[in-house]
Structures are given as structure tokens and as C-alpha cells.
Design a protein around this motif. Structure first.
Motif, PDB file in Angstrom:
ATOM      1  N   MET B   1      19.260  44.293  33.824  1.00  0.00           N
ATOM      2  CA  MET B   1      20.531  45.139  32.785  1.00  0.00           C
ATOM      3  C   MET B   1      20.080  45.458  32.043  1.00  0.00           C
ATOM      4  N   SER B   2      20.113  46.544  31.142  1.00  0.00           N
ATOM      5  CA  SER B   2      20.118  47.118  30.251  1.00  0.00           C
ATOM      6  C   SER B   2      21.097  47.105  29.567  1.00  0.00           C
ATOM      7  N   ALA B   3      20.657  46.981  28.053  1.00  0.00           N
ATOM      8  CA  ALA B   3      22.240  47.361  27.435  1.00  0.00           C
ATOM      9  C   ALA B   3      23.368  48.333  27.281  1.00  0.00           C
ATOM     10  N   TYR B   4      22.703  49.685  28.356  1.00  0.00           N
ATOM     11  CA  TYR B   4      23.524  50.731  28.179  1.00  0.00           C
ATOM     12  C   TYR B   4      24.937  50.046  28.513  1.00  0.00           C
ATOM     13  N   PRO B   5      25.389  49.744  30.274  1.00  0.00           N
ATOM     14  CA  PRO B   5      26.515  49.037  30.226  1.00  0.00           C
ATOM     15  C   PRO B   5      27.701  48.584  28.693  1.00  0.00           C
ATOM     16  N   VAL B   6      26.856  47.871  28.302  1.00  0.00           N
ATOM     17  CA  VAL B   6      27.708  47.177  27.435  1.00  0.00           C
ATOM     18  C   VAL B   6      27.845  48.076  25.958  1.00  0.00           C
ATOM     19  N   LEU B   7      26.875  49.101  25.669  1.00  0.00           N
ATOM     20  CA  LEU B   7      27.278  49.870  24.951  1.00  0.00           C
ATOM     21  C   LEU B   7      28.246  50.933  25.359  1.00  0.00           C
ATOM     22  N   ALA B   8      28.709  51.154  26.522  1.00  0.00           N
ATOM     23  CA  ALA B   8      29.245  51.683  27.294  1.00  0.00           C
ATOM     24  C   ALA B   8      31.254  51.414  26.867  1.00  0.00           C
ATOM     25  N   ILE B   9      30.566  49.864  27.593  1.00  0.00           N
ATOM     26  CA  ILE B   9      32.080  48.717  27.486  1.00  0.00           C
ATOM     27  C   ILE B   9      33.040  49.233  26.245  1.00  0.00           C
ATOM     28  N   LEU B  10      31.703  49.046  24.622  1.00  0.00           N
ATOM     29  CA  LEU B  10      31.772  49.121  23.396  1.00  0.00           C
ATOM     30  C   LEU B  10      32.808  50.408  23.100  1.00  0.00           C
ATOM     31  N   ALA B  11      31.730  51.409  23.061  1.00  0.00           N
ATOM     32  CA  ALA B  11      32.310  53.190  23.474  1.00  0.00           C
ATOM     33  C   ALA B  11      33.502  52.962  23.439  1.00  0.00           C
ATOM     34  N   PHE B  12      34.147  53.046  24.725  1.00  0.00           N
ATOM     35  CA  PHE B  12      35.553  52.427  25.368  1.00  0.00           C
ATOM     36  C   PHE B  12      36.293  51.651  24.705  1.00  0.00           C
ATOM     37  N   MET B  13      36.005  50.488  24.448  1.00  0.00           N
ATOM     38  CA  MET B  13      37.335  49.900  23.336  1.00  0.00           C
ATOM     39  C   MET B  13      37.040  50.397  22.264  1.00  0.00           C
ATOM     40  N   VAL B  14      36.318  50.889  21.662  1.00  0.00           N
ATOM     41  CA  VAL B  14      36.512  51.562  20.426  1.00  0.00           C
ATOM     42  C   VAL B  14      37.108  53.306  20.473  1.00  0.00           C
ATOM     43  N   LEU B  15      36.410  54.076  21.069  1.00  0.00           N
ATOM     44  CA  LEU B  15      36.724  54.874  22.020  1.00  0.00           C
ATOM     45  C   LEU B  15      38.102  55.085  22.295  1.00  0.00           C
ATOM     46  N   GLY B  16      38.730  54.681  23.425  1.00  0.00           N
ATOM     47  CA  GLY B  16      39.510  54.446  23.777  1.00  0.00           C
ATOM     48  C   GLY B  16      40.977  54.339  22.474  1.00  0.00           C
ATOM     49  N   PRO B  17      40.945  53.374  22.199  1.00  0.00           N
ATOM     50  CA  PRO B  17      42.645  53.153  20.891  1.00  0.00           C
ATOM     51  C   PRO B  17      42.142  54.131  19.827  1.00  0.00           C
ATOM     52  N   MET B  18      40.555  54.633  19.316  1.00  0.00           N
ATOM     53  CA  MET B  18      40.682  55.677  18.460  1.00  0.00           C
ATOM     54  C   MET B  18      41.408  56.912  19.341  1.00  0.00           C
ATOM     55  N   MET B  19      41.199  57.429  20.337  1.00  0.00           N
ATOM     56  CA  MET B  19      41.736  58.543  20.828  1.00  0.00           C
ATOM     57  C   MET B  19      43.475  58.592  20.838  1.00  0.00           C
ATOM     58  N   ALA B  20      43.658  56.990  21.851  1.00  0.00           N
ATOM     59  CA  ALA B  20      45.295  56.719  21.487  1.00  0.00           C
ATOM     60  C   ALA B  20      45.907  57.289  20.007  1.00  0.00           C
ATOM     61  N   LEU B  21      45.187  56.624  18.803  1.00  0.00           N
ATOM     62  CA  LEU B  21      45.480  56.500  17.715  1.00  0.00           C
ATOM     63  C   LEU B  21      45.614  58.083  16.953  1.00  0.00           C
ATOM     64  N   LEU B  22      44.968  59.198  17.539  1.00  0.00           N
ATOM     65  CA  LEU B  22      44.309  60.208  16.764  1.00  0.00           C
ATOM     66  C   LEU B  22      45.718  60.943  17.515  1.00  0.00           C
ATOM     67  N   THR B  23      45.609  60.734  18.651  1.00  0.00           N
ATOM     68  CA  THR B  23      47.075  61.753  19.472  1.00  0.00           C
ATOM     69  C   THR B  23      48.115  61.550  18.689  1.00  0.00           C
ATOM     70  N   VAL B  24      48.780  60.081  18.662  1.00  0.00           N
ATOM     71  CA  VAL B  24      49.422  59.464  18.515  1.00  0.00           C
ATOM     72  C   VAL B  24      49.967  60.286  17.154  1.00  0.00           C
TER      73      VAL B  24
END
Lengths: 239, 516
Positions: B1-24
Motif C-alpha cells: 500500500m502506498s502513501a496516496y490513499p493516506v494523502l487522499a484521506i488527508l486532503a478530504f479531511m482538510v479540503l472538505g471542511p475548508m470548502m464548507a467553511l468557504l461556502t458559508v
């Protein structure tokens, strides 16, 4: 005249749990470089550190022209030392590095300014005084360290493998320059070296050190061909 | 298993909330009510105070740390040197709310040095931030002295340099290379400090952005306002992180007991001893005061309360699961990074490792706020409290895990890859005979550190916690809020002891006791 009498020190290596008692007896003449050779860990650098006062001897004397300097702190001993590396402060330029040898507060008289300029000329460093050590070659850096030792005008010059990092040509050139300076200024110079060829080039006399003792002081050419002593033979790899 | 799934989860955990924040935030900017909030005196005051307290805390912590580290470096070897270094490592694992309680025991009304109400507000925040950051800065700055070549000290001695000249020519030039990195790190820690400001901040006058976010969500029920504050905090942290990236020279923390051979006279030695003693007293005093108060408090009553044990079990579970996730993520990231180092793609490897430290740029509370905003319209956020707290704590622990494991994994790869290939040693056999013996020590340290940090965290849990999901730090905070000081003293000591015990056990069991 420079002499060391029964200078004792116990070297303790806490990491390897070893203790080595040392006791040195030595004489050197003004105007010549006395080379110190011997195996690693034999006590050569410890001897220089004892003379410079960086470590304290438990007993014994160090005489310079009949005066015992053993009790003096390092700054008051008539000694300058040149190391194998880290002789210069990398953030200061060549001039300031040399000037520190005269006065650490850098308050210099006109004469002192002139003596630095002279030392730069003597060591072939004119035009380099504004450069930082990082902009100099290894040989030039060692020249700056020697220039600082010169402006201090102390009688004793200690050299701890000063040319070890240099190529053969540069080493020979610097040794010859140093030999001439020591002779002209009638200094007492002790040079630790791992290269028998350097000792042969630099010194009329060489001391062989082993197990914290001066085993022998002889004419360099004789010492390097000494077949009688087992320690010297095994160090030099002679049959 | 490579690092990319971890990076994807990290990106989701950061970008998801940030998008929500930016929208609001985007929506709220257009609304006239929120526009007035942007221009409000409250927001201006919060912003100025956030900066001011972080600036003062950094200036005081770092300048005092220079004095203490210099005394430490120049004192040479002494019997308790190693012990003091360990004591200075304690604030890293002590839960913030426990340390605050200790400081209140010393400086609060009825304490040993009573400051009364003056403790609450800027004074208390500064005292707490110095408690945490002075020892950290000392440990970070000490290696600077060790990096001064021995020959320079000898030259200084031979040239007759006095103490000031040694400082000017030998010490300062080395120290100034590390100071910006250490300063920015401490500034960032103070800027994002939550538990300290929450407990010691004195009302609206002493509120930082982090606490204002919490108040907007938990008391004012204003997600839009919280989103604006979180966006502001995010941009501030991103700016500081960018500066820190430019000044990234940060020394390794000193963990050895060796001292440099720097000669000093008797008077200087005495002065150094006094400075060291003062620093030790400042760091140890809150813990001693807290212990004193706890042992004279209602120990049996607090320890027989089932809520305490429920909270302890919950804290331990959160800590262990968060640490396991964190280590797993760090392992995958570092394995890929080591592969890249091995094929000399150093920059790509460094960027990969840096991606794991994303929480330095996006503070946990900002991620928490984003998740709150993201989840709240669809689900009951409080039902999701534990998974969210675990995930965010795993993210918070990731930089520590990477820092602890990184050098060992890299070294392991560079030194033994060819040898293992030549011996056809791979898979489980390689892990058993080469990787595990060499990596168990840093692995144990990483596991212990991340578990202890997550167990003591009072950040995201304060945002999402309910009576059913009360962790030990939250229980302590509630007791402090209800002025149950005697009970709080016992809980604080219990929490501290629990964290240290878990740290010690994990480090010992996983890391082993002998040096590899």
C-alpha cells in the motif's frame, strides 16, 4: 629554549571506560619545528593541549627560557595554536579573524593594523582580507590561521595536524613557508603529524610518542629509519 | 500500500471542511449582517489580542529560553543534568488543562504566589505559554551550543575572550541561525493555543480567534460567524507556516546528557546555577502545587466516581485509536518518502513528508469547525463526536509521528536496502530481522507521544463533547468551570499520572528497554 619536565596527566575516556596515565619529558630548540609523530591515541594532541593550558597537568613543569608557565591560564601563556580545522570564525572576514589574535575587542592601534597587513603579505594573502573563510581554499584558510598566530608574536607555536586536509603540493609549500617563518622569528614550534614525509620536510628533529610518553627524540631521518625500537617499527610499518 | 490513499484521506479531511467553511463564509460576506461582523470592533479586538498574546508569549519564552539554555550549555556536566532535561520534556506531554490547573494552584487566589483576579487574562495566558514554551525552546536551542566546534572554544580561551566576547563571536552567530525557526514555531503554538486561552482568558477582552470560534459554535450558535473566524485563523496560520517554511532550519531536540567543555569562572558558574534553579522551580512548581492540593483533596470521593473511570476509558480509547491511525499513516507516508530518497528524489520526498504536517497550516479547531458546518445540516454532529475527535487527533499527531519515525526509516532504507536485496531478505522476514529491531524504539516513542497528546487534548472534544462523550480533560474543564477546585485537583493529578503511565508503558512495551 623550551623544555617539559615530568608533565603528568591522566586521560579518561568515559565512553570507552579507559584510563591512560601520561608523563611527558621533552626539549625543543628555538628556530626549528619539532615534529611529533606516533599512533592515534598515543597522546600527541593531549601534549599540545597541556602546553596550551586547555587541560591541566596533575604535576610537572613547562619552561620557556627558564620560566615555568605551567600555572598560567591559557590566555596568559606565550602560545598560539593552529588546529586541523575550525581555526576561523566563518562569519568574520579574514582581517577580523586575524585581528582577534591581537585584541578580542578589536580596538587596534595603527601599528597593530600594519602588523596584520604585513602578516597578510608574508603569507601571500594580500587582496583576501575582506573575504569570508568560506570563500577561501583549505590552504588559504590555514594561512590565515598561521597569520593570526604570527601577529600574536608569541614564542610558542603549536600545530595540531594543520595540513592534514591539504594535497601534497599545497602541504609542501606551506611547510616550507612555515619553516622559514619559524626560523626567521626564532619561534619554538611543535607540529603533530601523521605523515612521516611532512616530518622529514619540516623538522631537523622529531619526537616519537606512544602510550602517553615521549619514546624517542632523534634527527628525523634517523628516527624514520630506526630499526631498533619495536614501537617505531610497527608504527611506520617497517620490516 | 502506498502513501496516496493516506494523502487522499488527508486532503478530504482538510479540503472538505475548508470548502464548507468557504461556502458559508462566502454567503455570509454578502449578507449585510455578516458584513457588519467583518467590520465589528469585536473581531478587530479578537484579532489584535490573538497577535499580541502570541507575540508577547514568543518574545518572553524565547528570550528567557536563551538565558536558560546558555546557562545549561555553559554549566557543563552536573548530576541532575539529564533529569532536568527530562523535566523540560514534560510540558510536551502534560495536558494543557492540567498545566493550567497547576498554574492556578500557584498563582490563583489562595495559591503560593497569589495574583488573584489578575491571573485571568493576558497575565495568566503569558504565564501558561511560558510554562509550555520555555522548556521546549531550551531543548530546541541547546544543540546550537553543541554545534560550536571545540576548537572555537579553545581559540576563545587562548585569545583571552571574556564572556561577552564569547557570546558575540562564538555563540550568537550559531544561535541566530536557529532563532527564527524556533521563534516562528513558538509563535504558531501560541497563536493556535486553545485550552490555555479558554481556561485563563478573562472574557471578551482576552479572547483569541480559536476561542472565539468555539464560543460562536457552542454559545452563540452562529456557524456563519464561526466560519468567518475560522477562515481568518486559517489565513493567519497559512501566512505563519509560509514564513516558517522559509526559515525552516530547526535543530533536533537535545536528548543526550553530554555537555560541552566550556571553561567558566566560579562567579559565572554560580550565576548559571541560579538561572537553572529558577527555571526548574518555574516548571516544577505548578506540578508540585497541584500534587499538594490533590493529596489534601477528596481523593476517595473522586476516584470512586464512575464518571471518572468512564472518561478515563474513553480518553484511553481515543488516544490509542488515534495513535494507531497516526502511526499507520506516518508509516505509509515515510515508506514512500524513503523510496524516493533512495532513488535520490529528495525534493519530492521532502514534500511528501511535509504533506503529513498539514495541521500546522490548518489548525484542528478550524477542521473541527468545518466538519461541524459540513455535517450539521444533515446529521446530529454530536452523534459523530468520537469518530471526529479520533480522526482530528490522529491528524494532529501525524507530524510528531513523522518526526519521530522519519530519520530512522530513512536511515534504515539507505543503509540496508542493498544488503537486504543481496541477501534476498524481504517481506515479513525483513520486517522481523531488520526493520522491527531498528525501528521499534522510535515507533514506541511515536505511539506513546501521540497517545498521550490525544488523551490530554482539550480542543475538538470541547466543540463536540456531550455528557455521554466526556473525556478526562473535558471532565476536568467542567470541574474547573463549576469551581470544584478540590475535585479538579484530584482529577488533574489523575489525568497527568494516567497520561504519563500510558506514555511510559507504551514506550517500554513497544520500544523495548535496551538501546538498539
Amino acid at each position: 629554549m623550551f623544555s617539559i619536565r615530568q608533565l603528568c596527566f591522566t586521560y579518561t575516556d568515559t565512553e570507552n571506560n579507559t584510563v591512560m596515565p601520561m608523563s611527558f619529558e621533552l626539549q625543543a630548540e628555538r628556530g626549528e619545528i619539532l615534529s611529533l609523530i606516533g599512533p592515534s591515541g598515543s597522546g600527541k594532541t593531549s601534549l599540545l593541549n597541556l602546553i596550551a593550558g586547555f587541560i591541566q597537568a596533575s604535576a610537572g613543569q613547562i619552561f620557556v627560557d627558564g620560566e615555568d608557565i605551567q600555572q598560567l591560564p591559557p590566555a596568559q601563556r606565550p602560545v598560539s595554536m593552529v588546529f586541523q580545522s575550525h581555526n576561523l570564525f566563518p562569519h568574520l572576514d579574514v582581517f577580523t579573524n586575524i585581528a582577534l589574535g591581537i585584541n578580542p575587542s578589536l580596538k587596534l592601534s595603527v601599528d597593530e593594523h600594519q602588523s596584520i597587513e604585513d602578516a597578510l603579505v608574508t603569507l601571500g594573502l594580500e587582496g583576501f582580507k575582506k573575504r569570508k573563510p568560506g570563500q577561501l581554499s583549505g590552504g588559504q584558510q590555514q594561512r590565515v590561521a598561521i597569520a593570526r598566530a604570527l601577529v600574536r608574536e608569541h614564542d610558542i607555536l603549536l600545530l595540531d595536524e594543520p595540513f592534514a586536509a591539504l594535497g601534497p603540493a599545497m602541504r609542501a609549500e606551506l611547510i616550507m613557508a612555515l619553516k622559514e617563518l619559524v626560523s626567521r622569528r626564532k619561534m619554538i614550534a611543535l607540529m603533530v603529524s601523521h605523515q612521516p614525509a611532512d616530518a622529514l620536510l619540516a623538522s631537523k628533529h622529531t619526537a616519537f610518542i606512544d602510550n602517553g610518553q615521549v619514546i624517542s627524540i632523534q634527527k628525523t631521518s634517523e628516527l624514520l629509519n630506526d630499526r631498533k625500537r619495536q614501537e617505531i617499527m610497527s608504527y611506520l610499518g617497517s620490516e | 500500500m502506498s502513501a496516496y490513499p493516506v494523502l487522499a484521506i488527508l486532503a478530504f479531511m482538510v479540503l472538505g471542511p475548508m470548502m464548507a467553511l468557504l461556502t458559508v463564509t462566502g454567503v455570509s460576506v454578502i449578507e449585510s449582517e455578516s458584513l457588519s461582523f467583518w467590520k465589528s470592533a469585536y473581531l478587530r479586538r479578537v484579532l489584535i489580542f490573538s497577535f499580541w498574546q502570541a507575540f508577547l508569549s514568543t518574545a518572553l519564552s524565547v528570550s528567557l529560553a536563551i538565558i536558560v539554555a546558555r546557562a545549561f550549555a555553559r554549566y557543563g556536566c552536573f548530576p541532575f543534568r539529564n533529569l532536568i532535561l527530562k523535566l523540560f520534556g514534560l510540558p510536551l506531554v502534560i495536558p494543557a488543562v492540567v498545566a493550567v490547573f497547576g498554574l492556578v494552584s500557584v498563582f490563583g487566589t489562595g495559591g503560593w504566589i497569589p495574583l488573584g483576579r489578575d491571573l485571568y487574562g493576558l497575565n495568566g495566558i503569558l504565564l501558561a505559554h511560558i510554562f509550555f514554551n520555555l522548556p521546549l525552546a531550551v531543548r530546541l536551542l541547546l544543540p546550537a551550543w553543541k554545534s560550536i566546534p571545540e576548537q572555537h572554544w579553545k581559540l576563545g580561551q587562548q585569545l583571552g575572550m571574556n564572556s561577552w566576547q564569547q557570546w558575540k563571536y562564538l555563540e550568537w552567530p550559531t544561535l541566530r541561525e536557529n532563532l527564527p525557526g524556533v521563534g516562528v514555531l513558538v509563535f504558531m503554538l501560541c497563536l493556535t493555543s486553545f485550552a490555555v486561552v479558554l481556561t485563563l482568558g478573562g472574557g471578551p477582552k482576552s479572547t483569541t480567534l480559536e476561542v472565539a470560534i468555539y464560543q460562536s459554535l457552542r454559545f452563540d450558535f452562529e456557524p456563519a460567524q464561526a466560519a468567518v473566524l475560522a477562515a481568518l485563523q486559517l489565513s493567519l496560520c497559512a501566512t505563519v507556516a509560509l514564513i516558517s517554511f522559509r526559515l525552516q532550519k530547526l535543530p533536533e531536540v537535545e536528548i543526550t546528557s553530554t555537555a560541552l567543555q566550556c571553561p567558566v569562572d566560579t562567579n559565572t558558574l554560580k550565576l548559571n546555577a541560579v538561572i537553572l534553579l529558577a527555571a526548574v522551580v518555574y516548571v516544577a512548581m505548578p506540578m508540585i502545587a497541584m500534587l499538594f492540593e490533590a493529596f489534601t483533596g477528596p481523593v476517595r470521593q473522586v476516584l470512586s466516581n464512575p464518571a471518572l473511570w468512564r472518561s478515563a476509558a474513553l480518553s484511553l480509547s481515543i488516544g490509542m485509536i488515534a495513535a494507531t491511525l497516526s502511526i499507520l499513516a506516518a508509516w505509509l507516508i515515510l515508506r514512500s518518502a524513503s523510496d524516493l530518497y533512495y532513488i535520490k528524489r529528495k525534493h519530492k520526498a521532502a514534500y511528501l513528508e511535509m504533506a503529513g504536517s498539514i495541521v500546522y497550516v490548518v489548525p484542528p479547531l478550524v477542521i473541527g469547525t468545518g466538519l461541524f458546518v459540513l455535517i450539521a445540516p444533515r446529521f446530529n454532529v454530536f452523534d459523530w463526536a468520537i469518530p471526529i475527535v479520533i480522526l482530528i487527533n490522529a491528524m494532529t499527531g501525524l507530524p510528531f509521528a513523522i518526526r519521530a519515525l522519519g530519520p530512522a526509516m530513512r536511515q534504515n532504507k539507505m543503509r540496508y536496502q542493498r544488503l537486504c536485496e543481496s541477501l534476498n531478505l524481504d517481506g515479513w522476514n525483513r520486517f522481523k530481522t531488520v526493520d522491527w529491531p531498528l525501528l521499534r524504539k522510535p515507533l514506541g516513542l511515536a505511539m506513546a507521544l501521540v497517545t498521550a497528546l490525544a488523551m490530554g487534548d482539550l480542543g475538538v472534544i470541547a466543540l463536540f463533547g456531550t455528557p455521554e462523550t466526556t473525556t478526562l480533560p473535558l471532565l476536568l474543564y467542567q470541574q474547573l468551570g463549576a469551581y470544584l477546585m478540590s475535585e479538579a485537583a484530584v482529577t488533574a493529578v489523575f489525568l497527568l499520572g494516567f497520561c504519563l503511565l500510558v506514555f511510559w508503558l507504551l514506550e517500554g512495551i513497544i520500544g523495548g528497554r535496551e538501546n538498539v
